[in-house]
Design a protein around this motif. Structure first.
Motif, PDB file in Angstrom:
ATOM      1  N   PHE A  86     -13.644  18.638  -1.282  1.00 12.81           N
ATOM      2  CA  PHE A  86     -15.079  17.772  -1.287  1.00 12.81           C
ATOM      3  C   PHE A  86     -15.594  17.789  -2.495  1.00 12.81           C
ATOM      4  O   PHE A  86     -15.112  18.530  -3.579  1.00 12.81           O
ATOM      5  N   ALA A  87     -16.231  17.077  -3.020  1.00 13.22           N
ATOM      6  CA  ALA A  87     -16.968  16.494  -4.705  1.00 13.22           C
ATOM      7  C   ALA A  87     -17.814  17.078  -4.294  1.00 13.22           C
ATOM      8  O   ALA A  87     -19.307  16.761  -3.851  1.00 13.22           O
ATOM      9  N   ALA A  88     -18.609  18.298  -4.993  1.00 13.34           N
ATOM     10  CA  ALA A  88     -20.785  18.497  -5.184  1.00 13.34           C
ATOM     11  C   ALA A  88     -21.361  16.910  -5.552  1.00 13.34           C
ATOM     12  O   ALA A  88     -20.043  16.724  -6.631  1.00 13.34           O
ATOM     13  N   ASP A 116      -7.956  26.666 -18.770  1.00 15.12           N
ATOM     14  CA  ASP A 116      -9.047  25.828 -19.254  1.00 15.12           C
ATOM     15  C   ASP A 116     -10.274  26.451 -17.950  1.00 15.12           C
ATOM     16  O   ASP A 116     -11.412  25.765 -18.682  1.00 15.12           O
ATOM     17  N   GLY A 117     -10.115  27.150 -17.605  1.00 15.01           N
ATOM     18  CA  GLY A 117     -11.012  27.136 -15.938  1.00 15.01           C
ATOM     19  C   GLY A 117     -11.129  26.185 -15.243  1.00 15.01           C
ATOM     20  O   GLY A 117     -12.214  26.428 -14.381  1.00 15.01           O
ATOM     21  N   SER A 118     -10.236  24.785 -15.004  1.00 14.40           N
ATOM     22  CA  SER A 118      -9.801  24.605 -14.058  1.00 14.40           C
ATOM     23  C   SER A 118      -9.250  25.115 -12.933  1.00 14.40           C
ATOM     24  O   SER A 118      -9.754  23.795 -11.816  1.00 14.40           O
ATOM     25  N   GLN A 140     -25.234  21.638  -8.190  1.00 10.01           N
ATOM     26  CA  GLN A 140     -25.789  21.594  -8.558  1.00 10.01           C
ATOM     27  C   GLN A 140     -26.545  22.601 -10.036  1.00 10.01           C
ATOM     28  O   GLN A 140     -27.666  21.807 -10.285  1.00 10.01           O
ATOM     29  N   ILE A 141     -25.628  23.707 -10.290  1.00  7.03           N
ATOM     30  CA  ILE A 141     -25.245  24.045 -11.342  1.00  7.03           C
ATOM     31  C   ILE A 141     -25.196  24.211 -11.771  1.00  7.03           C
ATOM     32  O   ILE A 141     -25.054  24.261 -13.559  1.00  7.03           O
ATOM     33  N   ILE A 142     -23.448  23.905 -12.176  1.00 10.32           N
ATOM     34  CA  ILE A 142     -22.656  23.946 -13.068  1.00 10.32           C
ATOM     35  C   ILE A 142     -22.441  22.640 -12.842  1.00 10.32           C
ATOM     36  O   ILE A 142     -22.431  21.559 -12.024  1.00 10.32           O
ATOM     37  N   ASP A 143     -22.177  21.809 -14.297  1.00  5.62           N
ATOM     38  CA  ASP A 143     -21.586  20.544 -14.339  1.00  5.62           C
ATOM     39  C   ASP A 143     -20.586  20.056 -14.804  1.00  5.62           C
ATOM     40  O   ASP A 143     -19.643  19.666 -15.359  1.00  5.62           O
ATOM     41  N   ALA A 144     -20.425  20.356 -13.124  1.00  8.27           N
ATOM     42  CA  ALA A 144     -18.795  19.687 -12.923  1.00  8.27           C
ATOM     43  C   ALA A 144     -18.897  19.695 -11.434  1.00  8.27           C
ATOM     44  O   ALA A 144     -19.960  20.183 -10.449  1.00  8.27           O
ATOM     45  N   ASN A 145     -17.418  19.041 -10.850  1.00  2.42           N
ATOM     46  CA  ASN A 145     -17.258  18.690  -9.788  1.00  2.42           C
ATOM     47  C   ASN A 145     -16.278  19.976  -9.026  1.00  2.42           C
ATOM     48  O   ASN A 145     -15.400  20.455  -9.439  1.00  2.42           O
ATOM     49  N   VAL A 184     -14.420  22.146 -18.209  1.00  7.78           N
ATOM     50  CA  VAL A 184     -13.612  21.129 -17.359  1.00  7.78           C
ATOM     51  C   VAL A 184     -14.397  19.644 -16.711  1.00  7.78           C
ATOM     52  O   VAL A 184     -15.400  20.361 -16.386  1.00  7.78           O
ATOM     53  N   ASP A 185     -13.894  19.336 -16.088  1.00  9.55           N
ATOM     54  CA  ASP A 185     -15.243  17.906 -15.104  1.00  9.55           C
ATOM     55  C   ASP A 185     -14.783  18.394 -13.563  1.00  9.55           C
ATOM     56  O   ASP A 185     -15.793  18.157 -13.027  1.00  9.55           O
ATOM     57  N   THR A 186     -13.522  18.462 -13.077  1.00  9.00           N
ATOM     58  CA  THR A 186     -13.429  18.680 -11.740  1.00  9.00           C
ATOM     59  C   THR A 186     -12.716  20.336 -12.280  1.00  9.00           C
ATOM     60  O   THR A 186     -11.695  20.703 -12.705  1.00  9.00           O
ATOM     61  N   VAL A 187     -13.092  21.414 -10.883  1.00  9.50           N
ATOM     62  CA  VAL A 187     -12.883  22.543 -10.910  1.00  9.50           C
ATOM     63  C   VAL A 187     -11.756  23.211  -9.662  1.00  9.50           C
ATOM     64  O   VAL A 187     -12.855  22.821  -8.755  1.00  9.50           O
TER      65      VAL A 187
END
Length: 332
Positions: free
Chosen positions: A25-27, A101-103, A72-77, A44-47
């Motif tokens: 699920f995406a936060a 890239d951290g994804s 809520q803490i990191i700017d990613a889903n 990245v946008d999604t992890v």
């Protein structure tokens, strides 16, 4: 077999559901966390958070509960993916080939070290980069609520008298080796049955296939609340604050203590920006009041270890276990 977290304590950093496999699920996107702080930038946008555990297993629950708050803490889903099979071997191979890239990150536990030591794997723990540790997770031995056992002594008596079956997640897991040690220390003969996760083990306890199993409170929470399972002992130095009536194995005369770490790893050469974000995010996550209530109820102990120390900790743990397994004649 004791996993000492002395290194964690010396740093001064030791802080005082289930979905179908492959789905996540995406936060929700939020500009600030619950405390009003700005979200931490991420490359990245999604992890995707990967676990070798099947749905309902300890690592699966760990990632899914954590993911509810990370956005809520990191700017990613955040999405959770189950890559099961081979006691973590498939997940490690998946991680070795992942983007840097951290994804993509992996839920670390002692299992990925033991699988690497006990099996000829395509990728091992050494092919991954430990990023941060999050928790220490006490191990408990449990049975179904209507089982004829009210203590570990009764479980051991049955094993001495005849056939008995005990359950653990994954052949190369800390849980499996803990039960093997329990057999060795008590001189009993019980069949140890493994699965690809705590959820599968739980089913076999509830249907009576297994007399007892070893696992974590977080994966037993629903069954405990429904009074479907009974806790018999905890493999810790002291009793759990949340379960003060639950005796330790040592109180029952078995000198056996284990500590299971839970953290995150990425592929080698993971982006420094991603590592920095996780090092900022985990302490904030552990202080989130709603999340703290969840992990405290599951008896998870906050044990933040930053990147610079988590790699050496993992390597030292692997060296210790390699020595133990070699001396026991399990590996050469």
């Amino acid at each position: 077999m004791t996993i000492e977290l002395r290194r964690m304590r010396r740093t001064g950093r030791l802080a005082g559901a289930v979905m179908l496999a492959g789905l996540g699920f995406a936060a929700p996107a939020m500009a600030q966390d619950a405390g009003g702080a700005e979200r931490i930038p991420y490359p990245v946008d999604t992890v995707t958070l990967v676990t070798h555990s099947s749905p309902g297993g300890g690592s699966d629950v760990f990632l899914r509960e954590m993911s509810r708050f990370l956005g809520q803490i990191i700017d990613a889903n955040f999405v959770v993916e189950n890559v099961s099979g081979g006691s973590g071997a498939n997940a490690m191979a998946h991680m070795k080939a992942a983007a840097t890239d951290g994804s993509v990150l992996y839920a670390t536990t002692p299992t990925y070290v033991f699988t690497s030591l006990l099996s000829n794997v395509e990728a091992s723990y050494a092919d991954l980069e430990p990023v941060v540790n999050v928790f220490y997770d006490p191990q408990v031995i449990y049975t179904r609520a209507d089982a004829p056992f009210t203590s570990m002594a009764e479980v051991l008596d049955k094993a001495k008298a005849g056939r008995s079956a005990w359950g653990a997640a994954n052949p190369g897991s800390l849980e499996r080796l803990t039960l093997e040690n329990l057999k060795r220390l008590t001189g009993v003969d019980a069949a140890i049955v493994t699965s690809e996760g705590g959820g599968d083990t739980m089913i076999n306890v509830l249907n009576g296939t297994l007399d007892v199993a070893i696992g974590e409170i977080q994966e037993l929470r629903s069954q405990l609340d429904a009074k479907q399972v009974r806790l018999l002992a905890v493999a810790s130095e002291e009793r759990l604050e949340a379960f003060p009536d639950l005796p330790t194995l040592k109180e029952g005369g078995v000198d056996l203590v284990v500590r299971k770490f839970r953290g995150l790893a990425g592929p080698k050469n993971i982006a420094p920006e991603a590592v920095a974000a996780w090092e900022q995010a985990i302490p904030r996550l552990l202080e989130n009041p709603e999340y703290k209530a969840l992990y405290s109820a599951s008896t998870l102990v906050p044990a933040f270890v930053p990147h610079a120390e988590y790699g050496p900790f993992t390597a030292a743990f692997a060296d210790e276990q390699r020595k133990v397994l070699t001396e026991a004649g399990v590996i050469q």
